[in-house]
Scaffold this motif. Structure first.
Motif, mmCIF file in Angstrom:
data_model
loop_
_atom_site.group_PDB
_atom_site.id
_atom_site.type_symbol
_atom_site.label_atom_id
_atom_site.label_comp_id
_atom_site.label_asym_id
_atom_site.label_seq_id
_atom_site.Cartn_x
_atom_site.Cartn_y
_atom_site.Cartn_z
ATOM 1 N N ALA A 61 1.091 -1.158 -0.057
ATOM 2 C CA ALA A 61 -0.011 0.063 0.000
ATOM 3 C C ALA A 61 0.700 1.331 0.032
ATOM 4 O O ALA A 61 0.570 2.152 -0.670
ATOM 5 N N ALA A 62 1.890 1.181 0.818
ATOM 6 C CA ALA A 62 2.867 2.455 1.145
ATOM 7 C C ALA A 62 3.503 2.560 -0.442
ATOM 8 O O ALA A 62 3.859 3.580 -1.055
ATOM 9 N N ALA A 63 3.911 1.490 -1.225
ATOM 10 C CA ALA A 63 4.437 1.525 -2.161
ATOM 11 C C ALA A 63 3.715 2.040 -3.420
ATOM 12 O O ALA A 63 3.960 2.983 -4.331
ATOM 13 N N VAL A 64 2.562 1.694 -3.407
ATOM 14 C CA VAL A 64 1.516 2.191 -4.569
ATOM 15 C C VAL A 64 1.385 3.635 -4.386
ATOM 16 O O VAL A 64 1.328 4.521 -4.928
ATOM 17 N N ALA A 65 1.309 4.044 -3.040
ATOM 18 C CA ALA A 65 0.891 5.669 -2.586
ATOM 19 C C ALA A 65 2.191 6.304 -3.070
ATOM 20 O O ALA A 65 2.258 7.502 -3.525
ATOM 21 N N ALA A 66 3.372 5.905 -2.839
ATOM 22 C CA ALA A 66 4.689 6.436 -3.334
ATOM 23 C C ALA A 66 4.706 6.811 -4.888
ATOM 24 O O ALA A 66 4.938 7.699 -5.204
ATOM 25 N N VAL A 67 4.321 5.680 -5.560
ATOM 26 C CA VAL A 67 4.499 5.988 -6.968
ATOM 27 C C VAL A 67 3.298 6.850 -7.381
ATOM 28 O O VAL A 67 3.530 7.656 -8.379
ATOM 29 N N TRP A 68 2.115 6.960 -6.639
ATOM 30 C CA TRP A 68 1.279 7.587 -7.131
ATOM 31 C C TRP A 68 1.444 9.073 -6.938
ATOM 32 O O TRP A 68 1.209 9.846 -7.744
#
Length: 295
Positions: free
Chosen positions: A56-63
């Protein structure tokens, strides 16, 4: 994490700060000093929830990285909404919660449970979202041809290729007849370009951040030297003018350096030996805009 905390007050409203913050959280899930992944996941119940937090944190970072690129290119219409991020995370959280026997904590959580449909769905949705975000960021960056842009595109392209390979691997392993050796060997092969791309992108991001911090401090130093001759309110007034005109820190440094240079030429401003050495270095960095100050 320390840098993120220090920059929170001045930068929390910027997508780049959120990208850095969520990226730091994703990295922290691999362990912080004594807090190993086993310890961290144990604090969450020992059910491999740390994997969900990491993804979830990785997706938010790329987002937010995508939105930072859109902001930098002055294309606000290309920014992705916050509610979209919520839906994206929810889309792979639901299948994660349907996984049978999610514990105990394991570094091979996905690999050991790929026969379960929810595990395949959870991993596939997560990887697809990251790959789609990487593709969108590449499209935004394709109009620029700077060295740093190409660096970003290289990292994002590896992430995209890694995402495609991993999606193929997940489908082949879940739906096709495979043996344990195939599963393990190809799993790590599929991850290499993906994590290599993340590493390159993060390096580029940190480099840009370091350069911006450098120019900000350099601009403030030259402005303080410049303000010494102009009076007390000059510094605040110059910062306000810079903000109104949309000047970069480099432009602010150039403006102040020009003023200092002109006064040095006519002898109306004095610098200490240390300040003169530093100012010579500033002039060298700004050599495309300034003539060197005569000693």
């Amino acid at each position: 994490m320390i840098v993120v905390a220090l920059r929170a007050r001045s930068s929390w409203h910027k997508p780049a700060w959120w990208a850095t913050a969520f990226g730091a959280i994703a990295v922290a899930t691999y362990g912080i000093l004594w807090a190993t992944p086993v310890v961290l996941d144990g604090m969450l119940g020992g059910r491999n929830l740390l994997t969900l937090v990491r993804d979830a944190a990785a997706v938010a970072a790329v987002w937010f990285f995508h939105n930072a690129v859109a902001a930098q290119q002055r294309k606000p219409e290309k920014k992705l909404p916050a509610w979209g991020l919520g839906l994206a995370v929810l889309s792979f959280t639901v299948p994660f919660l349907l996984i049978s026997r999610p514990g105990p904590t394991s570094s091979a959580f996905v690999l050991d449970r790929l026969d379960q449909f929810p595990v395949w769905l959870f991993s596939s949705i997560y990887i697809f979202i990251v790959g789609a975000l990487a593709a969108r960021a590449i499209a935004l960056l394709s109009s620029e041809k700077t060295v740093m842009t190409r660096f970003y595109v290289l990292g994002l392209s590896l992430m995209l290729v890694g995402s495609i390979i991993e999606l193929m691997y997940l489908a082949a392993t879940h739906f096709g007849p495979t043996n344990p050796d195939f599963r393990e060997s190809l799993y790590y092969v599929a991850e290499r370009p993906f994590f290599g791309g993340i590493f390159i992108t993060v390096l580029g991001f940190l480099w840009v951040y370091a350069v911006r911090v450098f120019w900000k401090h350099l601009a403030r130093w030259t402005l303080r030297i410049d303000a010494r001759h102009e009076g007390g309110e000059y510094l605040a007034r110059s910062l306000a003018t810079s903000s109104e005109n949309g000047w970069s820190d480099r432009q602010l440094a150039v403006n102040s350096a020009v003023n200092i240079r002109d006064r040095l030429k006519i002898g109306t401003q004095a610098l200490s030996r240390r300040e003169h050495a530093l100012f010579s270095g500033v002039e060298h960095l700004l050599s495309n805009h300034l003539e060197r100050t005569p000693r």
